[in-house]
Enzyme design. Structure first.
Site, PDB file in Angstrom:
ATOM      1  N   HIS A   1      84.076 -10.780  21.132  1.00  0.00           N
ATOM      2  CA  HIS A   1      82.635 -10.533  20.986  1.00  0.00           C
ATOM      3  C   HIS A   1      82.016 -10.892  22.324  1.00  0.00           C
ATOM      4  O   HIS A   1      82.715 -11.303  23.246  1.00  0.00           O
ATOM      5  CB  HIS A   1      82.050 -11.330  19.822  1.00  0.00           C
ATOM      6  N   GLY A   2      80.712 -10.733  22.449  1.00  0.00           N
ATOM      7  CA  GLY A   2      80.057 -10.868  23.753  1.00  0.00           C
ATOM      8  C   GLY A   2      80.491 -12.075  24.553  1.00  0.00           C
ATOM      9  O   GLY A   2      80.924 -11.979  25.688  1.00  0.00           O
TER      10      GLY A   2
END
Length: 159
Positions: A17-18
Site C-alpha cells: 500500500h502507499g
C-alpha cells in the site's frame, strides 16, 4: 549459484500500500518487490491496484508461495528484492521451503477475534506465536516495526 539478494521480508496484511510502496522501497533501495501470496498471484485486479502505488522504477512480481520457493534462487544479483507476505505462516512456509529469509520485518497483522494485540499494529494468536518462535529457532531476526524510522523490537520479547 549465488543466493538471491533479499534485502528484507515484510509481513503486512495489506501487502503493498502507499506507505510500503514508497517508504520501505526507498529506505531499502529495492528495485523489485515480490509479493508471495497464493490468492493475489491469480488476482490481476489486486495486482494492478498494488502496482499503482509503486514508483515506475520498481518492478513487481506476484507469485504463489510455491512459485516463490521454485524461482527465487534464479534471481539476478542486480535484483534488490523486497519480499512481502501477508502473515507469519506464509513467511515460515517460504523459510522452510528454502527461501533465504534472514530478517523478517513485522509490519501489520490486524486484530481478529481470538487474537491478542501486542503492539499498535500487530495482533497474534497461539498459532502465530508458535510460528514466530519457529522462525526464531531457524535463525531469522524478527523485527517488529511499522515504518523504517521507528526503533525496531524483537517480537519474541513481547510474548
Amino acid at each position: 549459484m549465488s543466493a538471491p539478494n533479499i534485502l528484507l521480508t515484510r509481513i503486512d496484511n495489506r501487502l503493498i500500500h502507499g506507505q510500503v510502496g514508497v517508504t520501505w522501497v526507498n529506505h531499502l533501495g529495492a528495485n523489485l518487490i515480490v509479493v508471495a501470496n497464493d490468492k493475489v498471484s491469480t488476482d490481476e485486479v489486486q495486482q494492478n491496484l498494488m502496482d499503482m502505488v509503486l514508483p515506475d522504477v520498481i518492478q513487481s512480481r506476484y507469485f504463489s508461495l510455491q512459485k516463490t520457493i521454485d524461482v527465487i534462487h534464479k534471481a539476478s544479483p542486480r535484483q534488490k528484492i523486497f519480499l512481502v507476505v501477508i502473515d507469519v505462516h506464509d513467511a515460515l512456509a517460504l523459510k522452510e521451503g528454502g527461501v533465504p529469509i534472514d530478517l523478517l520485518n513485522i509490519g501489520n497483522m490486524h486484530y481478529e477475534e481470538g487474537k491478542k494485540q501486542i503492539s499498535s499494529t500487530v495482533s497474534l494468536d497461539e498459532k502465530d506465536i508458535a510460528a514466530f518462535k519457529r522462525l526464531g529457532e531457524l535463525g531469522v531476526k524478527l523485527d517488529l516495526r511499522r515504518v523504517p524510522s521507528e526503533k525496531g523490537q524483537n517480537i519474541l520479547d513481547l510474548f
